[in-house]
Design an enzyme around this catalytic site. Structure first.
Site, PDB file in Angstrom:
ATOM      1  N   TRP A 119       0.839  -1.200   0.000  1.00 57.44           N
ATOM      2  CA  TRP A 119       0.000   0.000   0.000  1.00 57.44           C
ATOM      3  C   TRP A 119       0.870   1.245   0.000  1.00 57.44           C
ATOM      4  O   TRP A 119       1.349   1.659   1.057  1.00 57.44           O
ATOM      5  CB  TRP A 119      -0.921   0.000   1.220  1.00 57.44           C
ATOM      6  CG  TRP A 119      -1.883  -1.138   1.203  1.00 57.44           C
ATOM      7  CD1 TRP A 119      -3.085  -1.171   0.570  1.00 57.44           C
ATOM      8  CD2 TRP A 119      -1.723  -2.424   1.832  1.00 57.44           C
ATOM      9  NE1 TRP A 119      -3.682  -2.394   0.763  1.00 57.44           N
ATOM     10  CE2 TRP A 119      -2.886  -3.183   1.531  1.00 57.44           C
ATOM     11  CE3 TRP A 119      -0.723  -3.008   2.609  1.00 57.44           C
ATOM     12  CZ2 TRP A 119      -3.056  -4.495   1.974  1.00 57.44           C
ATOM     13  CZ3 TRP A 119      -0.897  -4.304   3.055  1.00 57.44           C
ATOM     14  CH2 TRP A 119      -2.057  -5.030   2.741  1.00 57.44           C
ATOM     15  N   HIS A 158      -6.890   1.653   2.313  1.00 60.31           N
ATOM     16  CA  HIS A 158      -7.949   0.677   2.053  1.00 60.31           C
ATOM     17  C   HIS A 158      -9.039   0.847   3.119  1.00 60.31           C
ATOM     18  O   HIS A 158      -8.861   1.648   4.054  1.00 60.31           O
ATOM     19  CB  HIS A 158      -7.408  -0.759   2.022  1.00 60.31           C
ATOM     20  CG  HIS A 158      -6.538  -1.143   3.185  1.00 60.31           C
ATOM     21  ND1 HIS A 158      -5.976  -2.382   3.324  1.00 60.31           N
ATOM     22  CD2 HIS A 158      -6.118  -0.434   4.281  1.00 60.31           C
ATOM     23  CE1 HIS A 158      -5.260  -2.439   4.434  1.00 60.31           C
ATOM     24  NE2 HIS A 158      -5.329  -1.280   5.024  1.00 60.31           N
ATOM     25  N   ARG A 164      -3.996   6.208  -2.618  1.00 64.20           N
ATOM     26  CA  ARG A 164      -2.681   5.576  -2.726  1.00 64.20           C
ATOM     27  C   ARG A 164      -1.721   6.516  -3.436  1.00 64.20           C
ATOM     28  O   ARG A 164      -2.112   7.227  -4.367  1.00 64.20           O
ATOM     29  CB  ARG A 164      -2.762   4.277  -3.532  1.00 64.20           C
ATOM     30  CG  ARG A 164      -3.729   3.272  -2.944  1.00 64.20           C
ATOM     31  CD  ARG A 164      -3.097   1.982  -2.524  1.00 64.20           C
ATOM     32  NE  ARG A 164      -4.106   1.155  -1.872  1.00 64.20           N
ATOM     33  CZ  ARG A 164      -4.518  -0.039  -2.318  1.00 64.20           C
ATOM     34  NH1 ARG A 164      -3.956  -0.552  -3.398  1.00 64.20           N
ATOM     35  NH2 ARG A 164      -5.434  -0.718  -1.669  1.00 64.20           N
ATOM     36  N   GLN A 176     -13.493   1.671  -2.141  1.00 65.27           N
ATOM     37  CA  GLN A 176     -13.448   0.249  -1.808  1.00 65.27           C
ATOM     38  C   GLN A 176     -14.702  -0.074  -1.022  1.00 65.27           C
ATOM     39  O   GLN A 176     -15.318   0.809  -0.423  1.00 65.27           O
ATOM     40  CB  GLN A 176     -12.231  -0.077  -0.932  1.00 65.27           C
ATOM     41  CG  GLN A 176     -10.975  -0.359  -1.714  1.00 65.27           C
ATOM     42  CD  GLN A 176      -9.903  -1.060  -0.879  1.00 65.27           C
ATOM     43  OE1 GLN A 176      -9.996  -1.188   0.335  1.00 65.27           O
ATOM     44  NE2 GLN A 176      -8.868  -1.515  -1.558  1.00 65.27           N
ATOM     45  N   VAL A 218      -5.557 -11.777   6.875  1.00 63.15           N
ATOM     46  CA  VAL A 218      -6.390 -12.979   6.711  1.00 63.15           C
ATOM     47  C   VAL A 218      -5.510 -14.225   6.568  1.00 63.15           C
ATOM     48  O   VAL A 218      -4.380 -14.148   6.094  1.00 63.15           O
ATOM     49  CB  VAL A 218      -7.334 -12.871   5.481  1.00 63.15           C
ATOM     50  CG1 VAL A 218      -8.521 -11.981   5.776  1.00 63.15           C
ATOM     51  CG2 VAL A 218      -6.591 -12.407   4.245  1.00 63.15           C
ATOM     52  N   ALA A 246     -13.435 -11.947   5.867  1.00 59.88           N
ATOM     53  CA  ALA A 246     -13.417 -10.551   5.431  1.00 59.88           C
ATOM     54  C   ALA A 246     -13.198 -10.524   3.924  1.00 59.88           C
ATOM     55  O   ALA A 246     -12.697 -11.489   3.341  1.00 59.88           O
ATOM     56  CB  ALA A 246     -12.306  -9.796   6.139  1.00 59.88           C
TER      57      ALA A 246
HETATM   58  N1  DAH Z   1      -7.562  -4.276   1.771  1.00 66.05           N
HETATM   59  C1  DAH Z   1      -7.132  -5.057   0.650  1.00 66.05           C
HETATM   60  C2  DAH Z   1      -6.516  -4.154  -0.403  1.00 66.05           C
HETATM   61  O1  DAH Z   1      -6.688  -2.980  -0.347  1.00 66.05           O
HETATM   62  C3  DAH Z   1      -8.300  -5.811   0.063  1.00 66.05           C
HETATM   63  C4  DAH Z   1      -8.713  -6.933   0.943  1.00 66.05           C
HETATM   64  C5  DAH Z   1      -8.181  -8.199   0.743  1.00 66.05           C
HETATM   65  C6  DAH Z   1      -9.595  -6.729   1.987  1.00 66.05           C
HETATM   66  C7  DAH Z   1      -8.550  -9.255   1.543  1.00 66.05           C
HETATM   67  C8  DAH Z   1      -9.954  -7.788   2.803  1.00 66.05           C
HETATM   68  C9  DAH Z   1      -9.420  -9.050   2.561  1.00 66.05           C
HETATM   69  O2  DAH Z   1     -10.800  -7.644   3.802  1.00 66.05           O
HETATM   70  O3  DAH Z   1      -9.802 -10.087   3.366  1.00 66.05           O
HETATM   71  O4  DAH Z   1      -5.847  -4.622  -1.266  1.00 66.05           O
END
Ligand code: DAH
Length: 348
Positions: A156, A177, A203, A217, A260, A315
């Site tokens: 990120w 995010h 970003r 998002q 995760v 998630a």
């Molecule tokens: N936050 C991640 C991104 O910005 C996307 C994401 C991936 C969110 C997996 C989640 C997850 O909750 O379980 O790339």
């Protein structure tokens, strides 16, 4: 005929002429004929020297009186005609012609897709919540199992607001995010949890047709006793079918996100039909990735004070603009932020 008789005759003649004048142009001619430079009254007045001396004052005043009477009557009739023309114009109005359609605005395409996606999850029992766009390091990274110095922070590219050395967890940044809302929400409540979190993210990146430095998002989080990977698959498959159609397939593959375990990405099918055409315009792959997901990492649960032996969760996170691009055949994510009416009006 003496001059006084002449005046009376002119007056009578004028009355007749006035009655016959049917438009502004004819009234103009009358003005010239009677009181113009060489009009009949004017000419008669000029001949005052040939009038008997003692009659001159009377003649002068009578002639001038007639002149102003004529001028007044003509002006009056001009007024009548002018109003009348306006009326006649109004009568020419064709009330059967179709009216001019007023231009009405509509919700921005991003808002539309965000609402559509949230509505799907609401119908599956989720609540919609929102969070801050200016976020602490603590929620954007730390509590998502991305400690300082962790190489995953490079996933990120971050716009820091203060403390660019990001030396403490109170450093602020523009959230990269919507995942920080997982930690914030779990910290503030207790299970069962079923939420989606739409919102703007930022970003520090160059833009191109598939990347913007600001975008939306939608985050999802489910936590309860006994939540398992089958729940994740079932929920996200249902979502994908509602957005892309019942005949589409989904595929899950392993992916890495620090918060995760296991982490996956989900793709939707884009197979050729019998005529060799693919459902998604401009994309020639069989599978197209649409979101990241996974089972909430035990470290994240511990961090908010949940016992991972009792509670489990899943998630997910997705970019609504990308989903709209795939489904609605939009070739450049920057359209969403260019305010070009030619683009926006397709979504009215
Ligand atoms: N936050 C991640 C991104 O910005 C996307 C994401 C991936 C969110 C997996 C989640 C997850 O909750 O379980 O790339």
């Amino acid at each position: 005929m003496n001059v006084f008789e002449e005046l009376t005759q002119i007056q009578a003649e004028f009355q007749k002429d006035l009655k016959l004048a049917l438009d502004l142009e004819q009234l103009d001619h009358l003005k010239i004929k009677y009181i113009g430079r060489s009009g009949v009254v004017t000419t008669l007045l000029r001949s005052i020297s040939s009038v008997k001396k003692e009659d001159r004052p009377k003649f002068g005043s009578k002639a001038n009186q007639l002149k102003s009477e004529i001028s007044g009557l003509i002006a009056e009739k001009i007024d009548v005609f002018k109003n009348d023309t306006d009326l006649r114009k109004a009568e020419n109005l064709d009330v059967t012609l179709p009216g001019r359609t007023p231009v009405i605005g509509s919700l921005h395409p991003t808002t539309q897709i965000v609402q559509e996606i949230c509505d799907i999850f609401v119908s599956l029992g989720f609540s919609v919540i929102e969070g801050p766009e200016i976020e602490f390091d603590k929620y954007n990274f730390e509590m998502l199992n991305i400690p300082k110095g962790h190489p995953a922070r490079d996933m990120w590219s971050t716009m820091w607001i203060e403390n660019p050395n990001h030396s403490n967890t109170n450093s602020t940044l523009l959230r990269t995010h919507t995942s920080p809302m997982q930690a914030r929400f779990m910290e503030a409540t207790s299970p069962p949890i079923r939420i989606v979190v739409p919102g703007k993210c930022y970003r520090y990146e160059a833009t191109d047709s598939t990347h913007e430095w600001h975008f939306y998002q939608i985050e999802g989080l489910v936590v309860d006793k006994g939540i398992n990977f089958a729940n994740l698959k079932g929920t996200l498959y249902e979502f994908a079918k509602r957005i892309f159609g019942n005949d589409r397939k989904v595929r899950f593959r392993c992916d890495y996100f620090p918060f995760v375990e296991p982490g996956v990405d989900m793709s939707i099918s884009n197979f050729k039909d019998s005529e060799g055409k693919r459902p998604i315009k401009g994309r020639d792959e069989d599978w197209i990735e649409i979101l990241g997901a996974g089972m909430v990492h035990p470290e994240v649960l511990k961090g908010v004070g949940y016992d991972p032996d009792i509670y489990t969760g899943f998630a997910f996170g997705m970019g609504p603009e990308r989903i709209s691009m795939l489904r609605d055949g939009i070739d450049d994510i920057r359209h969403f932020y260019s305010n070009d009416l030619r683009f926006l009006s397709q979504f009215v």
